[in-house]
Design a protein around this motif. Structure first.
Motif, PDB file in Angstrom:
ATOM      1  N   HIS A 106       0.840  -1.205   0.000  1.00  0.00           N
ATOM      2  CA  HIS A 106       0.000   0.000   0.000  1.00  0.00           C
ATOM      3  C   HIS A 106       0.871   1.249   0.000  1.00  0.00           C
ATOM      4  CE1 HIS A 106      -3.596   2.331   0.549  1.00  0.00           C
ATOM      5  NE2 HIS A 106      -3.166   2.850   1.675  1.00  0.00           N
ATOM      6  N   SER A 107       1.856   1.295   0.898  1.00  0.00           N
ATOM      7  CA  SER A 107       2.848   2.369   0.920  1.00  0.00           C
ATOM      8  C   SER A 107       4.048   1.935   1.745  1.00  0.00           C
ATOM      9  CB  SER A 107       2.278   3.658   1.508  1.00  0.00           C
ATOM     10  OG  SER A 107       3.312   4.636   1.611  1.00  0.00           O
ATOM     11  N   PRO A 108       5.251   2.043   1.201  1.00  0.00           N
ATOM     12  CA  PRO A 108       6.445   1.665   1.970  1.00  0.00           C
ATOM     13  C   PRO A 108       6.767   2.622   3.107  1.00  0.00           C
ATOM     14  CG  PRO A 108       7.064   2.624  -0.136  1.00  0.00           C
ATOM     15  CD  PRO A 108       5.577   2.435  -0.177  1.00  0.00           C
ATOM     16  N   ALA A 109       6.076   3.773   3.162  1.00  0.00           N
ATOM     17  CA  ALA A 109       6.339   4.737   4.231  1.00  0.00           C
ATOM     18  C   ALA A 109       5.506   4.457   5.483  1.00  0.00           C
ATOM     19  CB  ALA A 109       6.053   6.157   3.741  1.00  0.00           C
ATOM     20  N   LEU A 110       4.554   3.516   5.382  1.00  0.00           N
ATOM     21  CA  LEU A 110       3.654   3.239   6.494  1.00  0.00           C
ATOM     22  C   LEU A 110       3.941   1.875   7.114  1.00  0.00           C
ATOM     23  CD1 LEU A 110       0.304   4.438   4.863  1.00  0.00           C
ATOM     24  CD2 LEU A 110       1.844   5.741   6.348  1.00  0.00           C
ATOM     25  N   SER A 111       3.644   1.739   8.399  1.00  0.00           N
ATOM     26  CA  SER A 111       3.840   0.453   9.065  1.00  0.00           C
ATOM     27  C   SER A 111       2.861   0.290  10.211  1.00  0.00           C
ATOM     28  CB  SER A 111       5.279   0.319   9.588  1.00  0.00           C
ATOM     29  OG  SER A 111       5.540   1.291  10.588  1.00  0.00           O
ATOM     30  N   VAL A 112       2.534  -0.951  10.503  1.00  0.00           N
ATOM     31  CA  VAL A 112       1.712  -1.280  11.667  1.00  0.00           C
ATOM     32  C   VAL A 112       2.430  -2.376  12.443  1.00  0.00           C
ATOM     33  CG1 VAL A 112      -0.480  -0.653  10.587  1.00  0.00           C
ATOM     34  CG2 VAL A 112       0.367  -2.995  10.384  1.00  0.00           C
ATOM     35  N   GLY A 113       2.066  -2.540  13.698  1.00  0.00           N
ATOM     36  CA  GLY A 113       2.715  -3.570  14.491  1.00  0.00           C
ATOM     37  C   GLY A 113       2.093  -3.671  15.871  1.00  0.00           C
ATOM     38  N   VAL A 114       2.656  -4.549  16.689  1.00  0.00           N
ATOM     39  CA  VAL A 114       2.226  -4.726  18.075  1.00  0.00           C
ATOM     40  C   VAL A 114       3.390  -4.344  18.971  1.00  0.00           C
ATOM     41  CG1 VAL A 114       1.357  -6.329  19.813  1.00  0.00           C
ATOM     42  CG2 VAL A 114       0.695  -6.621  17.409  1.00  0.00           C
ATOM     43  N   ASP A 115       3.176  -3.359  19.851  1.00  0.00           N
ATOM     44  CA  ASP A 115       4.207  -2.888  20.768  1.00  0.00           C
ATOM     45  C   ASP A 115       3.732  -3.048  22.212  1.00  0.00           C
ATOM     46  OD1 ASP A 115       5.502  -2.125  18.484  1.00  0.00           O
ATOM     47  OD2 ASP A 115       5.653   0.003  18.986  1.00  0.00           O
ATOM     48  N   VAL A 116       4.684  -2.897  23.121  1.00  0.00           N
ATOM     49  CA  VAL A 116       4.308  -2.864  24.538  1.00  0.00           C
ATOM     50  C   VAL A 116       3.454  -1.629  24.773  1.00  0.00           C
ATOM     51  CG1 VAL A 116       6.374  -4.097  25.270  1.00  0.00           C
ATOM     52  CG2 VAL A 116       6.404  -1.601  25.173  1.00  0.00           C
ATOM     53  N   ASP A 117       2.634  -1.677  25.801  1.00  0.00           N
ATOM     54  CA  ASP A 117       1.760  -0.556  26.097  1.00  0.00           C
ATOM     55  C   ASP A 117       2.583   0.671  26.476  1.00  0.00           C
ATOM     56  OD1 ASP A 117      -0.481   0.993  26.690  1.00  0.00           O
ATOM     57  OD2 ASP A 117      -0.407   0.398  28.801  1.00  0.00           O
ATOM     58  N   PRO A 118       2.424   1.796  25.754  1.00  0.00           N
ATOM     59  CA  PRO A 118       3.209   3.003  26.075  1.00  0.00           C
ATOM     60  C   PRO A 118       2.879   3.578  27.452  1.00  0.00           C
ATOM     61  CG  PRO A 118       1.476   3.505  24.487  1.00  0.00           C
ATOM     62  CD  PRO A 118       1.521   2.016  24.619  1.00  0.00           C
ATOM     63  N   ARG A 119       1.747   3.185  28.020  1.00  0.00           N
ATOM     64  CA  ARG A 119       1.360   3.692  29.341  1.00  0.00           C
ATOM     65  C   ARG A 119       1.633   2.679  30.445  1.00  0.00           C
ATOM     66  NH1 ARG A 119      -0.858   8.501  28.535  1.00  0.00           N
ATOM     67  NH2 ARG A 119      -1.664   8.952  26.462  1.00  0.00           N
ATOM     68  N   GLY A 120       2.224   1.547  30.060  1.00  0.00           N
ATOM     69  CA  GLY A 120       2.699   0.581  31.040  1.00  0.00           C
ATOM     70  C   GLY A 120       1.634  -0.218  31.766  1.00  0.00           C
ATOM     71  N   ALA A 121       0.425  -0.283  31.232  1.00  0.00           N
ATOM     72  CA  ALA A 121      -0.639  -1.044  31.895  1.00  0.00           C
ATOM     73  C   ALA A 121      -0.425  -2.535  31.691  1.00  0.00           C
ATOM     74  CB  ALA A 121      -2.003  -0.629  31.351  1.00  0.00           C
ATOM     75  N   ARG A 122      -0.653  -3.306  32.732  1.00  0.00           N
ATOM     76  CA  ARG A 122      -0.502  -4.759  32.647  1.00  0.00           C
ATOM     77  C   ARG A 122      -1.642  -5.340  31.803  1.00  0.00           C
ATOM     78  NH1 ARG A 122       0.374  -7.924  38.168  1.00  0.00           N
ATOM     79  NH2 ARG A 122       2.252  -6.604  38.023  1.00  0.00           N
ATOM     80  N   GLY A 123      -1.293  -6.307  30.947  1.00  0.00           N
ATOM     81  CA  GLY A 123      -2.300  -6.976  30.135  1.00  0.00           C
ATOM     82  C   GLY A 123      -2.812  -6.146  28.972  1.00  0.00           C
ATOM     83  N   VAL A 124      -2.057  -5.080  28.620  1.00  0.00           N
ATOM     84  CA  VAL A 124      -2.467  -4.200  27.519  1.00  0.00           C
ATOM     85  C   VAL A 124      -1.328  -4.090  26.519  1.00  0.00           C
ATOM     86  CG1 VAL A 124      -3.147  -1.827  26.892  1.00  0.00           C
ATOM     87  CG2 VAL A 124      -4.024  -2.881  28.992  1.00  0.00           C
ATOM     88  N   VAL A 125      -1.661  -4.084  25.215  1.00  0.00           N
ATOM     89  CA  VAL A 125      -0.666  -3.898  24.161  1.00  0.00           C
ATOM     90  C   VAL A 125      -1.124  -2.751  23.260  1.00  0.00           C
ATOM     91  CG1 VAL A 125       0.103  -6.302  24.162  1.00  0.00           C
ATOM     92  CG2 VAL A 125      -1.767  -5.604  22.639  1.00  0.00           C
ATOM     93  N   ALA A 126      -0.208  -2.264  22.450  1.00  0.00           N
ATOM     94  CA  ALA A 126      -0.514  -1.175  21.526  1.00  0.00           C
ATOM     95  C   ALA A 126      -0.450  -1.690  20.093  1.00  0.00           C
ATOM     96  CB  ALA A 126       0.471  -0.029  21.714  1.00  0.00           C
ATOM     97  N   LEU A 127      -1.558  -1.558  19.364  1.00  0.00           N
ATOM     98  CA  LEU A 127      -1.565  -1.820  17.923  1.00  0.00           C
ATOM     99  C   LEU A 127      -1.177  -0.504  17.265  1.00  0.00           C
ATOM    100  CD1 LEU A 127      -4.909  -3.839  17.598  1.00  0.00           C
ATOM    101  CD2 LEU A 127      -2.598  -4.693  18.039  1.00  0.00           C
TER     102      LEU A 127
END
Length: 338
Positions: A106-127
């Motif tokens: 779609h575009s080489p400048a864009l990306s998606v992924g799964v990261d650790v929660d930036p707010r540090g909540a347990r049991g939460v991830v960031a898409l």
């Protein structure tokens, strides 16, 4: 070559602009986008011009939620062949992995992924949803379009996005905050380090009703055969190294060859096999960077020259005239009139 985005990203753009009282073709022409490119989802548009146009339309037609409106009118099919592989995935985790691997289609400048929660909540991830800012400037409207579509697609595929803790947006609100909460159906936080949907980890294991392993395998095979991953191409690797080091280290063949642990002659041969040269790739990187700095910032020309790896402002002026047929100040003035 500047990073592109498929014309499908502008699906719904023309009727929306007309509804807002604008002329879509005038905006397309102003940003150097041939109106005919929208006739095919597979047409390609420079992502910088695509994003700058969205920001301009939103400002000029007084539509601060333009990106969200576009997202609401689109669906996963704007991703073309990648959409089939995502829709046939069995879980959210599998779908995100597929999108992460092939979003360059779609575009080489864009990306998606799964990261650790930036707010540090347990049991939460960031898409997460990101744009490579080395390649193209940040765009608030394009970011809201991308995050809105990301959310819209996940909600439709899951029949509702339960477990959504918050939506993270890197910029400050463009519209009243309740417009965002109404759209996303969740808390929305601004000034975040990265665009993301914060979800409970269990969401990654959620099953899709449309899962079909046979269709998914066929779709992935099609993508692998027709869209080789850009990281396998030497020219892409060289471009990435040059973009990251431009204005910081000497953009030499020898330096880039050392980064890839190969001999300079080997690097030259691999580039030749892809019908390009180190000098051509470097010239493209400098041209794209110069255009970005001149049209999106007010930096002094001496600083722009240094940032694109030129020792003298006069060298920048000669290069800009060769690339664009005008001097740096004329290019900057032309951009400010858009």
């Amino acid at each position: 070559m500047a990073p592109m985005i498929r014309a499908a990203s502008l699906r719904g753009f023309a009727p929306l602009v007309v509804d807002l009282g604008g002329d879509p073709e005038e905006f397309l022409r102003r940003f150097g986008i041939p109106p005919g490119v929208l006739e095919s989802d597979d047409g390609l548009i420079p992502i910088t011009e695509h994003d700058r146009m969205l920001d301009a339309v939103a400002a000029e037609l007084r539509c601060p939620d333009l990106g969200l409106r576009l997202a609401a009118s689109q669906d996963l099919t704007i991703l073309g062949p990648l959409a089939l592989a995502i829709e046939a995935s069995s879980t959210v985790a599998e779908a995100v992995e597929c999108a992460s691997r092939y979003l360059f289609v779609h575009s080489p400048a864009l990306s998606v992924g799964v990261d650790v929660d930036p707010r540090g909540a347990r049991g939460v991830v960031a898409l997460t949803y990101r744009k490579d800012l080395h390649e193209s400037p940040y765009s608030p409207q394009a970011t809201e379009l991308g995050l809105g579509l990301f959310h819209h697609a996940a909600e439709r595929m899951l029949g509702g996005l339960t477990g959504l803790r918050s939506v993270e947006i890197p910029h400050e609100p463009l519209s009243p905050v309740d417009r965002y909460t109404q759209f996303f159906g969740a808390d929305v936080r601004f000034g975040a380090p990265v665009g993301a949907l914060r979800v409970e980890r269990a969401v990654l294991d959620a099953q899709f009703d449309g899962a079909d392993e046979v269709i998914r395998a066929l779709a992935l095979d099609h993508l692998a055969r027709h869209y080789p991953e850009p990281t396998t191409r030497m020219a892409v690797q060289v471009r990435r190294a040059l973009v990251q080091g431009l204005g910081v280290v000497s953009p030499s063949l020898e330096h880039v060859a050392r980064l890839h642990s190969i001999h300079p002659r080997t690097l030259q041969r691999r580039l030749a096999a892809e019908s390009t040269t180190f000098e051509q790739v470097l010239d493209d990187v400098r041209r794209d960077a110069a255009r970005r700095y001149l049209t999106t910032t007010a930096l002094p020309l001496t600083q722009v020259a240094a940032l694109v790896g030129f020792g003298e402002q006069s060298t920048l002026s000669h290069a800009v005239r060769r690339w664009f047929g005008m001097n740096p100040r004329e290019l900057r003035a032309q951009s400010s009139q858009r």
